[in-house]
Design a protein around this motif. Structure first.
Motif, PDB file in Angstrom:
ATOM      1  N   ARG A   1       0.803  -1.222   0.000  1.00 55.55           N
ATOM      2  CA  ARG A   1       0.000   0.000   0.000  1.00 55.55           C
ATOM      3  C   ARG A   1       0.842   1.281   0.000  1.00 55.55           C
ATOM      4  N   PHE A   2       1.524   1.535  -1.106  1.00 57.60           N
ATOM      5  CA  PHE A   2       2.242   2.795  -1.303  1.00 57.60           C
ATOM      6  C   PHE A   2       2.010   3.257  -2.733  1.00 57.60           C
ATOM      7  N   ARG A   3       2.472   4.441  -3.061  1.00 54.95           N
ATOM      8  CA  ARG A   3       2.367   4.953  -4.419  1.00 54.95           C
ATOM      9  C   ARG A   3       3.769   5.062  -5.014  1.00 54.95           C
ATOM     10  N   LEU A   4       3.906   4.596  -6.238  1.00 57.94           N
ATOM     11  CA  LEU A   4       5.163   4.694  -6.962  1.00 57.94           C
ATOM     12  C   LEU A   4       5.103   5.919  -7.865  1.00 57.94           C
ATOM     13  N   VAL A   5       6.043   6.833  -7.697  1.00 55.51           N
ATOM     14  CA  VAL A   5       6.046   8.093  -8.444  1.00 55.51           C
ATOM     15  C   VAL A   5       6.856   7.918  -9.719  1.00 55.51           C
ATOM     16  N   ARG A   6       6.248   8.325 -10.834  1.00 53.87           N
ATOM     17  CA  ARG A   6       6.924   8.336 -12.129  1.00 53.87           C
ATOM     18  C   ARG A   6       6.727   9.713 -12.749  1.00 53.87           C
ATOM     19  N   GLY A   7       7.602  10.647 -12.363  1.00 53.44           N
ATOM     20  CA  GLY A   7       7.487  12.006 -12.882  1.00 53.44           C
ATOM     21  C   GLY A   7       6.259  12.710 -12.335  1.00 53.44           C
ATOM     22  N   SER A   8       5.433  13.240 -13.247  1.00 51.07           N
ATOM     23  CA  SER A   8       4.230  13.960 -12.832  1.00 51.07           C
ATOM     24  C   SER A   8       3.084  13.029 -12.497  1.00 51.07           C
ATOM     25  N   HIS A   9       3.295  11.727 -12.638  1.00 55.00           N
ATOM     26  CA  HIS A   9       2.246  10.750 -12.351  1.00 55.00           C
ATOM     27  C   HIS A   9       2.695   9.805 -11.244  1.00 55.00           C
ATOM     28  N   SER A  10       1.731   9.212 -10.587  1.00 53.72           N
ATOM     29  CA  SER A  10       2.017   8.169  -9.611  1.00 53.72           C
ATOM     30  C   SER A  10       0.904   7.136  -9.689  1.00 53.72           C
ATOM     31  N   ARG A  11       1.219   5.947  -9.245  1.00 58.81           N
ATOM     32  CA  ARG A  11       0.216   4.878  -9.273  1.00 58.81           C
ATOM     33  C   ARG A  11       0.271   4.088  -7.975  1.00 58.81           C
ATOM     34  N   PRO A  12      -0.886   3.589  -7.547  1.00 62.32           N
ATOM     35  CA  PRO A  12      -0.897   2.816  -6.312  1.00 62.32           C
ATOM     36  C   PRO A  12      -0.278   1.436  -6.528  1.00 62.32           C
ATOM     37  N   VAL A  13       0.418   0.953  -5.521  1.00 60.44           N
ATOM     38  CA  VAL A  13       1.004  -0.387  -5.540  1.00 60.44           C
ATOM     39  C   VAL A  13       0.453  -1.140  -4.335  1.00 60.44           C
ATOM     40  N   ALA A  14      -0.285  -2.200  -4.595  1.00 61.92           N
ATOM     41  CA  ALA A  14      -0.843  -2.992  -3.496  1.00 61.92           C
ATOM     42  C   ALA A  14       0.253  -3.771  -2.781  1.00 61.92           C
ATOM     43  N   LYS A  15       1.208  -4.271  -3.549  1.00 61.84           N
ATOM     44  CA  LYS A  15       2.337  -5.010  -2.987  1.00 61.84           C
ATOM     45  C   LYS A  15       3.440  -5.023  -4.031  1.00 61.84           C
ATOM     46  N   GLY A  16       4.637  -4.597  -3.642  1.00 59.42           N
ATOM     47  CA  GLY A  16       5.698  -4.572  -4.636  1.00 59.42           C
ATOM     48  C   GLY A  16       7.052  -4.254  -4.035  1.00 59.42           C
ATOM     49  N   ALA A  17       8.082  -4.514  -4.827  1.00 62.90           N
ATOM     50  CA  ALA A  17       9.461  -4.219  -4.438  1.00 62.90           C
ATOM     51  C   ALA A  17       9.861  -2.858  -4.983  1.00 62.90           C
ATOM     52  N   VAL A  18      10.818  -2.211  -4.313  1.00 61.06           N
ATOM     53  CA  VAL A  18      11.393  -0.950  -4.777  1.00 61.06           C
ATOM     54  C   VAL A  18      12.900  -1.096  -4.782  1.00 61.06           C
ATOM     55  N   ASP A  19      13.576  -0.181  -5.492  1.00 61.06           N
ATOM     56  CA  ASP A  19      15.023  -0.289  -5.573  1.00 61.06           C
ATOM     57  C   ASP A  19      15.635   1.099  -5.793  1.00 61.06           C
ATOM     58  N   SER A  20      16.937   1.133  -5.934  1.00 64.08           N
ATOM     59  CA  SER A  20      17.696   2.381  -6.031  1.00 64.08           C
ATOM     60  C   SER A  20      17.079   3.332  -7.048  1.00 64.08           C
ATOM     61  N   GLY A  21      16.905   4.592  -6.648  1.00 60.01           N
ATOM     62  CA  GLY A  21      16.406   5.620  -7.551  1.00 60.01           C
ATOM     63  C   GLY A  21      14.909   5.771  -7.574  1.00 60.01           C
ATOM     64  N   ASP A  22      14.163   4.805  -7.070  1.00 58.02           N
ATOM     65  CA  ASP A  22      12.709   4.913  -7.047  1.00 58.02           C
ATOM     66  C   ASP A  22      12.272   5.994  -6.065  1.00 58.02           C
ATOM     67  N   ILE A  23      11.177   6.669  -6.406  1.00 55.46           N
ATOM     68  CA  ILE A  23      10.546   7.639  -5.509  1.00 55.46           C
ATOM     69  C   ILE A  23       9.161   7.111  -5.197  1.00 55.46           C
ATOM     70  N   VAL A  24       8.830   7.088  -3.911  1.00 54.54           N
ATOM     71  CA  VAL A  24       7.546   6.553  -3.479  1.00 54.54           C
ATOM     72  C   VAL A  24       6.864   7.541  -2.544  1.00 54.54           C
ATOM     73  N   LEU A  25       5.576   7.396  -2.442  1.00 56.10           N
ATOM     74  CA  LEU A  25       4.781   8.157  -1.487  1.00 56.10           C
ATOM     75  C   LEU A  25       4.170   7.177  -0.507  1.00 56.10           C
ATOM     76  N   GLN A  26       4.387   7.429   0.779  1.00 56.65           N
ATOM     77  CA  GLN A  26       3.814   6.569   1.809  1.00 56.65           C
ATOM     78  C   GLN A  26       2.988   7.418   2.770  1.00 56.65           C
ATOM     79  N   GLU A  27       1.699   7.086   2.854  1.00 58.09           N
ATOM     80  CA  GLU A  27       0.808   7.818   3.749  1.00 58.09           C
ATOM     81  C   GLU A  27       0.466   6.960   4.956  1.00 58.09           C
ATOM     82  N   ARG A  28       0.177   7.625   6.079  1.00 56.00           N
ATOM     83  CA  ARG A  28      -0.278   6.952   7.291  1.00 56.00           C
ATOM     84  C   ARG A  28      -1.535   7.652   7.782  1.00 56.00           C
ATOM     85  N   LYS A  29      -2.519   6.848   8.110  1.00 58.30           N
ATOM     86  CA  LYS A  29      -3.798   7.427   8.563  1.00 58.30           C
ATOM     87  C   LYS A  29      -3.859   7.389  10.090  1.00 58.30           C
TER      88      LYS A  29
END
Length: 365
Positions: free
Chosen positions: A337-365
């Motif tokens: 449950r995070f968002r993967l940022v790709r420039g001006s767009h981002s997409r939700p990721v239900a479950k996934g790996a990340v690696d060097s250079g990736d930008i993500v958004l993580q929210e907490r409620k």
């Protein structure tokens, strides 16, 4: 993030199942013996080869890999060799092997497209002795697709850059426990093989304001660190001063015979069960909110981001591993449950790996 003396790579050694006839000239084993496959837009393999020369020095001339699918059919065949004006074999971590010494060769074939079924691999190594006698050794690899049983969430909030992950260029990936200095400090395996350095950044990808000399210049300094999943605290340290404004309080000699995990400065280790442990490192001095023996829930506040231990600037080091100590193995990590940022767009990721250079958004409620 490690001090410069550790910026190389390696892992646990295992004997070759059935040595070929020229095994006396060279022995090659997998590092680690259990090869795990990480899935992210294809297959990623994170393992190496421990090469031990026999009575003669050896010069590596070629490494070739054959990839087979589940049916046993050949899918891909690739190699690096010494052909050409700028031969690809020079890209390998080591090419010259002294008699009787064990040296790591980082696996040059680590990433494959999603349509390649990596069920079995056969690696062939070709060497030459000083007298130009050829030596050939083959080793089989059967990767295991690994998915953690622990449901993990990124431990920081906000816009995060994976400053250094575990791709082939990352220092976490290139930890060589065969290096003499690593041996001196008791390092015997690559516990951080799948680690991440999380850095808080702004919308331009910048991590700090001002000169970046002070910890307070960094957006991530003192940010809250949360439990990636429920578990029990099995190791903790909170007394290491944070490196700041040109002052480096990390003394590698403290690791010898005292506490090797001081590499991470202030840290926490959480036992999630199933043989899966989270390590969170470089925490701010005195910021730990929990102690050894505490049960923690997912998302619980644990500490704050600092720059303690082997750290150049404030960030959070995170790794999933097989145990609480230094000489364990790293494990592939999939966050929920995070968002993967790709420039001006981002997409939700239900479950996934990340690696060097990736930008993500993580929210907490």
């Amino acid at each position: 993030m490690l001090a410069s003396f550790l910026l190389t790579s390696c892992l646990l050694l295992a004997p070759v199942a059935s040595p070929p006839p020229d095994a006396a000239a060279v022995t090659i084993s997998l590092a680690p013996s259990r090869v795990l496959l990480e899935e992210r837009a294809g297959s990623h393999l994170n393992f190496d080869f421990a090469v031990q020369a026999g009575p003669d020095s050896l010069w590596l001339q070629k490494v070739e890999v054959f990839i087979y699918d589940k049916s046993g059919a050949l899918v891909v065949r690739k190699f690096v060799d010494n052909n050409g004006f700028s031969p690809s074999v020079t890209s390998l971590s080591h090419r010259i092997f002294a008699p009787g010494q064990t040296t790591l060769v980082f696996n040059p074939f680590h990433t494959f497209a999603a349509d390649i079924d990596v069920a079995r691999m056969r690696y062939t190594f070709e060497f030459q002795k000083a007298n130009r006698t050829e030596v050939t050794q083959t080793i089989e690899v059967k990767p295991e697709r690994y998915q953690p049983q622990t449901a993990l969430k990124i431990p920081l909030s906000g816009r995060l850059l994976i400053w250094d992950g575990h791709d082939e260029n990352a220092h976490h990936r290139r930890l060589d426990f065969q290096h003499p200095v690593a041996q001196q400090f008791g390092i015997r395996s690559n516990f951080m093989r799948y680690a991440h350095d999380f850095v808080v950044v702004d919308e331009n990808g910048e991590k700090n304001t001002g000169t970046g000399k002070k910890n307070t210049d960094y957006f991530g300094f003192d940010q809250p660190v949360h439990a990636p999943a429920a578990g029990r605290i099995v190791a903790a340290y909170a007394q290491q001063p944070d490196n700041d404004n040109g002052q480096d309080f990390f003394n590698p000699r403290d690791m010898v015979g005292k506490n090797p995990l001081l590499l991470y400065g202030n840290y926490l280790v959480i036992d999630h069960g199933h043989g899966e442990f989270s390590l969170l490192g470089h925490l701010r001095q005195g910021s730990l909110q929990v102690k050894v023996g505490d049960q923690v829930r997912a998302d619980q506040l644990l500490a704050h981001v600092g720059s303690s231990g082997s750290s150049y600037f404030p960030h959070l080091h995170y790794e999933l591993r097989t145990g609480p100590d230094l000489n364990v193995e790293g494990l592939p990590t999939y966050f929920r449950r995070f968002r993967l940022v790709r420039g001006s767009h981002s997409r939700p990721v239900a479950k996934g790996a990340v690696d060097s250079g990736d930008i993500v958004l993580q929210e907490r409620k």
